[in-house]
Every structure is written in C-alpha cells, then in structure tokens.
Motif scaffolding. Sequence first.
Motif: not given
Length: 170
Positions: A36-39, A41-47, A49-61, A63-65
């Motif tokens: 869950a912690i890795a998921l 962090l992965f989501g935050v990193t995606l959000a 790194a890819f600010q135009n697609q931040w929603l994908v990263g936010a969804l991963f984050a 899900a991790g929470v």
Amino acid sequence: MIATANVIFDRSYFELQYDEWLRHRSKFKRYEIWFAIALTLFGVTLAVAFQNQWLVGALFAAAGVYEFVMAATHKRRWVDARVATVRDDKSVDIQFDTDSLTSMSANGTATMRLSGFTGFTPASKGFFLIPDTGVSIYVPRATIDPSDSYSSLVELLGSRIASPIDPKCG
C-alpha cells in the motif's frame, strides 16, 4: 492420553490466533501495508512526473491510501467479527491421544483421527492443525496441560500429520 488443552474463545485468543496466523501461515498478508505504501508513492510520483495526467497518479495514490487503511485495520475488524459471533462462555477441551484428538464442549463431543488432518504448522506460541476441509484449528501453548508435554505433543503431531507442500499456505 498425551495432553489436554482448554481453549477459551475470547478476544485474547483471537488476537493471538491472528498474530500467529499472520506470522506462520499467511503468504502475503504481512506485506500488504508495504504494498500500500509503494502504491501510494507510485501514485504520487506519477502525479508529479506527469502533471498533465495527474489524475492517473492521484487515483493510484488514493488506491494506495485505501489499501493502507484496510490493511492497518484488518486485524481489529477480523477479531471483532469473531468475538461478535461467539458466546461469552464458549470454550472447548481438546484431548490429544497418539492417533486422534477429541474435542468436548457444552454442545457435544467429536473425535478426529490425526490422519484426517492434511497439515500441521508449529508457531511461536502454539500450533495449527489444518484439516482436509474447513478452518484450521489453533491451539495456544499456554492451554496445554501438563505444560511439560508440549514438546512431545508437537513432535508427535509433526510425525503423524502430513505437512502441506507449502506450509505458508493460507
């Protein structure tokens, strides 16, 4: 008769059973918080790194929470569910013989041959007996009487009960 055990199904029994199951029988549950912690962090990193697609990263984050909260509260929810379904005075006496065990409670008596169990898992503070079907039976070391018969009982059960291919199975 080799030994007896008086198991009382109260909150402390279920907490001990869960802890022992998590340490000695569970394959992946103990790593769930780390996943869950890795998921997250992965989501935050995606959000980031890819600010135009931040929603994908936010969804991963998110899900991790969610997974973190579910993993962190699983033991409490599991124990509460068990305690809620058991009577206050629920206990069972188990008598271990060389080829069988007999359980006695207020509701009846049952005898099962040791050959009917498909697995035996020693744990830190007790042991698990795994039947062919159904739920495994956890017997805490502190319930064994006489207490000096515990090691010979574990040795007997280990020699009489076939162990599963993977002793860490669910």
